[in-house]
Enzyme design. Sequence first.
Site, PDB file in Angstrom:
ATOM      1  N   TYR A 199      -1.843   7.535   0.175  1.00 40.37           N
ATOM      2  CA  TYR A 199      -1.664   8.865   0.765  1.00 40.37           C
ATOM      3  C   TYR A 199      -0.544   8.872   1.810  1.00 40.37           C
ATOM      4  CZ  TYR A 199      -2.456  13.117   3.354  1.00 40.37           C
ATOM      5  OH  TYR A 199      -2.258  14.311   3.987  1.00 40.37           O
ATOM      6  N   GLY A 246       0.835  -1.215   0.000  1.00 39.16           N
ATOM      7  CA  GLY A 246       0.000   0.000   0.000  1.00 39.16           C
ATOM      8  C   GLY A 246       0.864   1.257   0.000  1.00 39.16           C
ATOM      9  N   GLY A 276       1.330   5.981   2.723  1.00 40.24           N
ATOM     10  CA  GLY A 276       2.410   5.059   2.360  1.00 40.24           C
ATOM     11  C   GLY A 276       3.563   5.742   1.659  1.00 40.24           C
ATOM     12  N   LYS A 313      -0.213   7.825 -10.871  1.00 41.61           N
ATOM     13  CA  LYS A 313       0.795   7.395  -9.885  1.00 41.61           C
ATOM     14  C   LYS A 313       2.214   7.602 -10.407  1.00 41.61           C
ATOM     15  CE  LYS A 313      -2.194   5.829  -6.860  1.00 41.61           C
ATOM     16  NZ  LYS A 313      -2.252   5.964  -5.431  1.00 41.61           N
ATOM     17  N   LYS A 346      -9.450  -2.245  12.740  1.00 41.83           N
ATOM     18  CA  LYS A 346      -8.030  -2.184  13.119  1.00 41.83           C
ATOM     19  C   LYS A 346      -7.782  -2.988  14.404  1.00 41.83           C
ATOM     20  CE  LYS A 346      -6.833   2.124  10.778  1.00 41.83           C
ATOM     21  NZ  LYS A 346      -6.290   3.485  10.876  1.00 41.83           N
ATOM     22  N   THR A 386       1.941   3.221  -2.292  1.00 36.61           N
ATOM     23  CA  THR A 386       1.676   4.336  -3.223  1.00 36.61           C
ATOM     24  C   THR A 386       0.485   5.164  -2.754  1.00 36.61           C
ATOM     25  OG1 THR A 386       0.345   2.830  -4.556  1.00 36.61           O
ATOM     26  CG2 THR A 386       2.618   3.186  -5.271  1.00 36.61           C
TER      27      THR A 386
HETATM   28  N1  LIG Z   1      -4.565   9.794  11.114  1.00 41.81           N
HETATM   29  C1  LIG Z   1      -5.187  10.245  10.055  1.00 41.81           C
HETATM   30  O1  LIG Z   1      -5.709  11.371  10.042  1.00 41.81           O
HETATM   31  C2  LIG Z   1      -5.268   9.373   8.839  1.00 41.81           C
HETATM   32  C3  LIG Z   1      -5.628   9.931   7.602  1.00 41.81           C
HETATM   33  C4  LIG Z   1      -5.687   9.109   6.486  1.00 41.81           C
HETATM   34  C5  LIG Z   1      -5.382   7.745   6.607  1.00 41.81           C
HETATM   35  N2  LIG Z   1      -5.045   7.241   7.821  1.00 41.81           N
HETATM   36  C6  LIG Z   1      -4.743   5.805   7.973  1.00 41.81           C
HETATM   37  O2  LIG Z   1      -3.571   5.513   7.199  1.00 41.81           O
HETATM   38  C7  LIG Z   1      -3.689   4.220   6.635  1.00 41.81           C
HETATM   39  C8  LIG Z   1      -3.491   4.337   5.104  1.00 41.81           C
HETATM   40  O3  LIG Z   1      -4.567   5.096   4.562  1.00 41.81           O
HETATM   41  P1  LIG Z   1      -4.406   5.939   3.199  1.00 41.81           P
HETATM   42  O4  LIG Z   1      -5.518   6.924   3.171  1.00 41.81           O
HETATM   43  O5  LIG Z   1      -2.998   6.415   3.075  1.00 41.81           O
HETATM   44  O6  LIG Z   1      -4.705   4.791   2.110  1.00 41.81           O
HETATM   45  P2  LIG Z   1      -4.887   4.977   0.537  1.00 41.81           P
HETATM   46  O7  LIG Z   1      -4.437   6.330   0.092  1.00 41.81           O
HETATM   47  O8  LIG Z   1      -6.285   4.545   0.175  1.00 41.81           O
HETATM   48  O9  LIG Z   1      -3.848   3.935  -0.055  1.00 41.81           O
HETATM   49  C9  LIG Z   1      -4.126   2.574  -0.099  1.00 41.81           C
HETATM   50  C10 LIG Z   1      -2.935   1.845  -0.722  1.00 41.81           C
HETATM   51  O10 LIG Z   1      -3.248   0.453  -0.805  1.00 41.81           O
HETATM   52  C11 LIG Z   1      -3.001   0.014  -2.139  1.00 41.81           C
HETATM   53  N3  LIG Z   1      -3.910  -1.098  -2.439  1.00 41.81           N
HETATM   54  C12 LIG Z   1      -5.253  -1.040  -2.540  1.00 41.81           C
HETATM   55  N4  LIG Z   1      -5.723  -2.259  -2.861  1.00 41.81           N
HETATM   56  C13 LIG Z   1      -4.650  -3.085  -2.957  1.00 41.81           C
HETATM   57  C14 LIG Z   1      -4.490  -4.446  -3.279  1.00 41.81           C
HETATM   58  N5  LIG Z   1      -5.536  -5.223  -3.554  1.00 41.81           N
HETATM   59  N6  LIG Z   1      -3.241  -4.974  -3.318  1.00 41.81           N
HETATM   60  C15 LIG Z   1      -2.151  -4.186  -3.030  1.00 41.81           C
HETATM   61  N7  LIG Z   1      -2.236  -2.872  -2.713  1.00 41.81           N
HETATM   62  C16 LIG Z   1      -3.482  -2.336  -2.689  1.00 41.81           C
HETATM   63  C17 LIG Z   1      -3.269   1.229  -2.982  1.00 41.81           C
HETATM   64  O11 LIG Z   1      -2.694   1.065  -4.258  1.00 41.81           O
HETATM   65  P3  LIG Z   1      -2.998   2.094  -5.471  1.00 41.81           P
HETATM   66  O12 LIG Z   1      -1.881   3.079  -5.413  1.00 41.81           O
HETATM   67  O13 LIG Z   1      -2.992   1.259  -6.664  1.00 41.81           O
HETATM   68  O14 LIG Z   1      -4.349   2.703  -5.205  1.00 41.81           O
HETATM   69  C18 LIG Z   1      -2.608   2.295  -2.155  1.00 41.81           C
HETATM   70  O15 LIG Z   1      -1.204   2.266  -2.336  1.00 41.81           O
HETATM   71  C19 LIG Z   1      -5.079   3.682   7.038  1.00 41.81           C
HETATM   72  O16 LIG Z   1      -4.936   2.837   8.149  1.00 41.81           O
HETATM   73  C20 LIG Z   1      -5.841   4.934   7.412  1.00 41.81           C
HETATM   74  O17 LIG Z   1      -6.853   4.704   8.391  1.00 41.81           O
HETATM   75  C21 LIG Z   1      -4.954   8.030   8.936  1.00 41.81           C
END
Ligand SMILES: NC(=O)c1ccc[n+]([C@@H]2O[C@H](COP(=O)([O-])OP(=O)(O)OC[C@H]3O[C@@H](n4cnc5c(N)ncnc54)[C@H](OP(=O)(O)O)[C@@H]3O)[C@@H](O)[C@H]2O)c1
Length: 206
Positions: free
Chosen positions: A15, A11, A17, A45, A144, A13
Amino acid sequence: MAEKSKNLFIGGTGYIGKYLVEASAQSGHPTFLLVRESTLSNPEKSTVIGKFKTLGVRFLTVSSNSSLRGLQGDLYDHESLVKAIRQVDVVISTVGYAQLLDQVRIISAIKEAGNIKRFLPSEFGSDVDHVNAVEPAKTAFASKAKVRRAIESEGIPFTYVSSNLFNGIFLATLTQLGTTAPPRDKVVIFGDGNPKGKHPTNASAG
Ligand SMILES: NC(=O)c1ccc[n+]([C@@H]2O[C@H](COP(=O)([O-])OP(=O)(O)OC[C@H]3O[C@@H](n4cnc5c(N)ncnc54)[C@H](OP(=O)(O)O)[C@@H]3O)[C@@H](O)[C@H]2O)c1
Protein backbone atom coordinates in the site's frame (compact mmCIF):
# COMPACT_ATOMS: atom_id res chain seq x y z
CA MET A 1 25.85 17.66 -8.15
CA ALA A 2 25.97 14.86 -5.58
CA GLU A 3 25.44 11.38 -6.97
CA LYS A 4 21.94 9.98 -6.31
CA SER A 5 21.84 7.11 -3.86
CA LYS A 6 20.87 3.67 -5.11
CA ASN A 7 17.73 2.73 -3.20
CA LEU A 8 16.52 -0.80 -2.50
CA PHE A 9 12.88 -1.28 -1.49
CA ILE A 10 11.64 -4.35 0.36
CA GLY A 11 7.83 -4.53 0.36
CA GLY A 12 7.60 -1.96 -2.44
CA THR A 13 4.45 -3.39 -4.03
CA GLY A 14 2.42 -2.79 -0.86
CA TYR A 15 0.00 0.00 0.00
CA ILE A 16 2.63 2.53 1.05
CA GLY A 17 5.66 1.05 -0.70
CA LYS A 18 4.32 1.69 -4.19
CA TYR A 19 4.23 5.46 -3.62
CA LEU A 20 7.78 5.50 -2.25
CA VAL A 21 9.18 3.37 -5.08
CA GLU A 22 7.52 5.69 -7.59
CA ALA A 23 8.87 8.82 -5.85
CA SER A 24 12.39 7.36 -5.67
CA ALA A 25 12.45 6.47 -9.37
CA GLN A 26 10.87 9.78 -10.42
CA SER A 27 13.51 11.68 -8.42
CA GLY A 28 16.23 10.03 -10.49
CA HIS A 29 17.48 7.55 -7.89
CA PRO A 30 18.54 4.18 -9.31
CA THR A 31 15.67 2.23 -7.74
CA PHE A 32 15.71 -1.48 -6.98
CA LEU A 33 12.93 -3.69 -5.68
CA LEU A 34 13.33 -7.00 -3.87
CA VAL A 35 10.24 -8.78 -5.08
CA ARG A 36 8.98 -12.34 -5.01
CA GLU A 37 8.37 -14.10 -8.33
CA SER A 38 4.84 -14.88 -7.13
CA THR A 39 4.22 -11.14 -6.84
CA LEU A 40 5.58 -10.43 -10.34
CA SER A 41 3.10 -12.94 -11.79
CA ASN A 42 0.16 -11.89 -9.58
CA PRO A 43 -2.55 -10.30 -11.82
CA GLU A 44 -3.63 -8.06 -8.92
CA LYS A 45 -0.14 -6.53 -8.89
CA SER A 46 0.16 -6.12 -12.68
CA THR A 47 -0.74 -2.41 -12.69
CA VAL A 48 1.84 -1.46 -10.07
CA ILE A 49 4.49 -3.72 -11.63
CA GLY A 50 3.75 -2.22 -15.08
CA LYS A 51 4.12 1.30 -13.70
CA PHE A 52 7.44 0.40 -12.05
CA LYS A 53 8.68 -1.00 -15.38
CA THR A 54 7.90 2.27 -17.16
CA LEU A 55 9.84 4.12 -14.45
CA GLY A 56 12.90 1.90 -14.92
CA VAL A 57 12.70 0.19 -11.52
CA ARG A 58 15.00 -2.82 -11.41
CA PHE A 59 13.47 -6.02 -10.04
CA LEU A 60 15.71 -8.26 -7.95
CA THR A 61 14.34 -11.77 -7.78
CA VAL A 62 17.00 -14.22 -8.82
CA SER A 63 19.15 -16.15 -6.40
CA SER A 64 22.25 -17.96 -7.64
CA ASN A 65 21.28 -20.93 -5.50
CA SER A 66 18.86 -23.01 -7.56
CA SER A 67 17.79 -24.97 -4.47
CA LEU A 68 16.05 -21.77 -3.36
CA ARG A 69 13.64 -21.83 -6.31
CA GLY A 70 10.32 -20.40 -5.12
CA LEU A 71 11.98 -18.36 -2.40
CA GLN A 72 13.81 -15.91 -4.68
CA GLY A 73 13.23 -12.27 -3.83
CA ASP A 74 11.77 -13.29 -0.48
CA LEU A 75 12.57 -11.56 2.77
CA TYR A 76 13.06 -15.02 4.25
CA ASP A 77 15.82 -15.93 1.76
CA HIS A 78 19.00 -14.58 3.32
CA GLU A 79 21.02 -15.08 0.13
CA SER A 80 18.60 -12.99 -1.99
CA LEU A 81 18.64 -10.30 0.66
CA VAL A 82 22.43 -10.00 0.96
CA LYS A 83 22.85 -10.13 -2.82
CA ALA A 84 20.29 -7.35 -3.30
CA ILE A 85 21.70 -5.20 -0.49
CA ARG A 86 25.24 -5.38 -1.90
CA GLN A 87 24.03 -3.57 -5.06
CA VAL A 88 22.72 -0.41 -3.33
CA ASP A 89 23.47 2.38 -0.83
CA VAL A 90 20.15 2.77 1.00
CA VAL A 91 17.61 0.13 2.11
CA ILE A 92 13.97 1.16 2.60
CA SER A 93 11.60 -1.38 4.12
CA THR A 94 7.87 -0.96 3.63
CA VAL A 95 6.84 -4.46 4.70
CA GLY A 96 3.46 -4.84 6.33
CA TYR A 97 2.32 -5.68 9.85
CA ALA A 98 2.95 -9.44 9.55
CA GLN A 99 6.64 -8.94 8.67
CA LEU A 100 7.53 -6.14 11.11
CA LEU A 101 9.53 -8.27 13.54
CA ASP A 102 11.12 -10.24 10.70
CA GLN A 103 12.97 -7.06 9.71
CA VAL A 104 15.70 -8.42 11.99
CA ARG A 105 16.54 -10.52 8.93
CA ILE A 106 17.14 -7.33 6.95
CA ILE A 107 19.31 -5.98 9.77
CA SER A 108 21.45 -9.10 9.81
CA ALA A 109 21.78 -9.04 5.99
CA ILE A 110 22.81 -5.34 6.14
CA LYS A 111 25.49 -6.23 8.69
CA GLU A 112 26.78 -9.07 6.51
CA ALA A 113 26.79 -6.95 3.34
CA GLY A 114 28.61 -4.14 5.16
CA ASN A 115 28.03 -1.44 2.51
CA ILE A 116 24.77 0.26 3.50
CA LYS A 117 24.84 4.00 4.23
CA ARG A 118 21.30 4.24 5.65
CA PHE A 119 18.37 1.99 6.57
CA LEU A 120 14.75 3.14 6.79
CA PRO A 121 12.72 0.45 8.55
CA SER A 122 8.98 0.04 7.98
CA GLU A 123 7.55 2.87 10.11
CA PHE A 124 5.42 5.52 8.33
CA GLY A 125 3.07 5.99 11.27
CA SER A 126 3.25 7.27 14.85
CA ASP A 127 6.60 7.95 16.50
CA VAL A 128 6.51 4.71 18.47
CA ASP A 129 8.98 5.91 21.12
CA HIS A 130 6.75 8.86 22.03
CA VAL A 131 3.15 7.65 22.04
CA ASN A 132 1.05 5.79 24.59
CA ALA A 133 -0.93 3.59 22.23
CA VAL A 134 -3.83 1.31 23.10
CA GLU A 135 -4.50 -2.02 21.41
CA PRO A 136 -4.54 -3.04 18.64
CA ALA A 137 -1.89 -0.44 17.71
CA LYS A 138 0.10 -1.05 20.92
CA THR A 139 1.44 -4.44 19.79
CA ALA A 140 2.47 -3.20 16.33
CA PHE A 141 4.18 -0.15 17.87
CA ALA A 142 6.07 -2.43 20.29
CA SER A 143 7.33 -4.44 17.28
CA LYS A 144 8.50 -1.27 15.54
CA ALA A 145 10.27 -0.10 18.72
CA LYS A 146 12.00 -3.48 18.99
CA VAL A 147 13.28 -3.14 15.42
CA ARG A 148 14.54 0.39 16.22
CA ARG A 149 16.55 -0.96 19.18
CA ALA A 150 18.01 -3.77 17.03
CA ILE A 151 19.15 -1.26 14.36
CA GLU A 152 20.72 1.00 16.98
CA SER A 153 22.52 -1.84 18.76
CA GLU A 154 24.06 -2.93 15.43
CA GLY A 155 25.25 0.64 14.75
CA ILE A 156 23.47 0.91 11.39
CA PRO A 157 22.78 4.54 10.26
CA PHE A 158 19.00 4.96 10.20
CA THR A 159 16.10 7.30 9.52
CA TYR A 160 12.73 6.67 11.18
CA VAL A 161 9.90 8.32 9.24
CA SER A 162 6.97 9.23 11.51
CA SER A 163 4.06 10.39 9.38
CA ASN A 164 1.15 9.71 11.75
CA LEU A 165 -2.21 8.29 10.74
CA PHE A 166 -3.25 8.28 7.08
CA ASN A 167 -6.75 9.61 6.99
CA GLY A 168 -7.16 8.18 3.50
CA ILE A 169 -7.24 4.75 5.15
CA PHE A 170 -8.73 5.35 8.56
CA LEU A 171 -11.11 8.31 8.34
CA ALA A 172 -13.36 6.65 5.76
CA THR A 173 -14.05 3.77 8.17
CA LEU A 174 -13.83 5.72 11.45
CA THR A 175 -10.86 3.44 12.25
CA GLN A 176 -13.06 0.36 12.48
CA LEU A 177 -10.54 -2.33 11.52
CA GLY A 178 -11.59 -4.82 8.85
CA THR A 179 -14.32 -2.57 7.42
CA THR A 180 -14.41 -0.76 4.10
CA ALA A 181 -17.24 1.70 4.81
CA PRO A 182 -18.30 3.77 7.83
CA PRO A 183 -20.36 1.64 10.25
CA ARG A 184 -24.01 2.71 10.57
CA ASP A 185 -24.97 0.96 13.80
CA LYS A 186 -22.07 1.36 16.27
CA VAL A 187 -18.49 2.60 16.48
CA VAL A 188 -15.90 0.92 18.72
CA ILE A 189 -13.74 3.46 20.59
CA PHE A 190 -10.31 2.05 21.48
CA GLY A 191 -9.03 2.14 25.07
CA ASP A 192 -11.20 3.99 27.59
CA GLY A 193 -12.00 6.78 25.12
CA ASN A 194 -9.97 9.38 27.01
CA PRO A 195 -6.44 9.36 25.40
CA LYS A 196 -5.66 12.65 23.68
CA GLY A 197 -4.39 12.73 20.09
CA LYS A 198 -1.02 14.34 19.30
CA HIS A 199 0.12 15.24 15.81
CA PRO A 200 3.87 15.75 15.59
CA THR A 201 5.23 14.94 12.11
CA ASN A 202 8.91 14.25 11.85
CA ALA A 203 11.73 11.97 10.90
CA SER A 204 14.44 11.03 13.39
CA ALA A 205 17.82 9.86 12.28
CA GLY A 206 21.00 8.50 13.74
N1 LIG B 1 0.26 5.80 9.09
C1 LIG B 1 -0.70 5.04 8.65
O1 LIG B 1 -1.89 5.38 8.73
C2 LIG B 1 -0.35 3.72 8.03
C3 LIG B 1 -1.30 3.03 7.26
C4 LIG B 1 -0.95 1.81 6.69
C5 LIG B 1 0.34 1.30 6.89
N2 LIG B 1 1.23 1.99 7.64
C6 LIG B 1 2.58 1.45 7.87
O2 LIG B 1 3.26 1.39 6.61
C7 LIG B 1 4.09 0.24 6.58
C8 LIG B 1 3.73 -0.59 5.33
O3 LIG B 1 2.40 -1.08 5.49
P1 LIG B 1 1.47 -1.43 4.22
O4 LIG B 1 0.07 -1.48 4.71
O5 LIG B 1 1.82 -0.52 3.09
O6 LIG B 1 1.96 -2.93 3.90
P2 LIG B 1 1.32 -3.96 2.86
O7 LIG B 1 0.37 -3.27 1.94
O8 LIG B 1 0.82 -5.15 3.63
O9 LIG B 1 2.57 -4.38 1.98
C9 LIG B 1 3.50 -5.30 2.44
C10 LIG B 1 4.58 -5.50 1.38
O10 LIG B 1 5.51 -6.48 1.84
C11 LIG B 1 5.66 -7.47 0.82
N3 LIG B 1 5.99 -8.75 1.47
C12 LIG B 1 5.19 -9.48 2.27
N4 LIG B 1 5.83 -10.60 2.63
C13 LIG B 1 7.05 -10.57 2.04
C14 LIG B 1 8.15 -11.45 2.01
N5 LIG B 1 8.14 -12.59 2.69
N6 LIG B 1 9.24 -11.12 1.28
C15 LIG B 1 9.27 -9.93 0.58
N7 LIG B 1 8.25 -9.05 0.56
C16 LIG B 1 7.15 -9.38 1.28
C17 LIG B 1 4.33 -7.49 0.13
O11 LIG B 1 4.45 -8.12 -1.13
P3 LIG B 1 3.16 -8.51 -2.02
O12 LIG B 1 2.99 -7.35 -2.95
O13 LIG B 1 3.54 -9.75 -2.69
O14 LIG B 1 2.01 -8.70 -1.08
C18 LIG B 1 4.04 -6.02 0.03
O15 LIG B 1 4.78 -5.43 -1.02
C19 LIG B 1 3.87 -0.51 7.91
O16 LIG B 1 4.91 -0.17 8.80
C20 LIG B 1 2.55 0.04 8.40
O17 LIG B 1 2.43 0.03 9.82
C21 LIG B 1 0.92 3.20 8.20
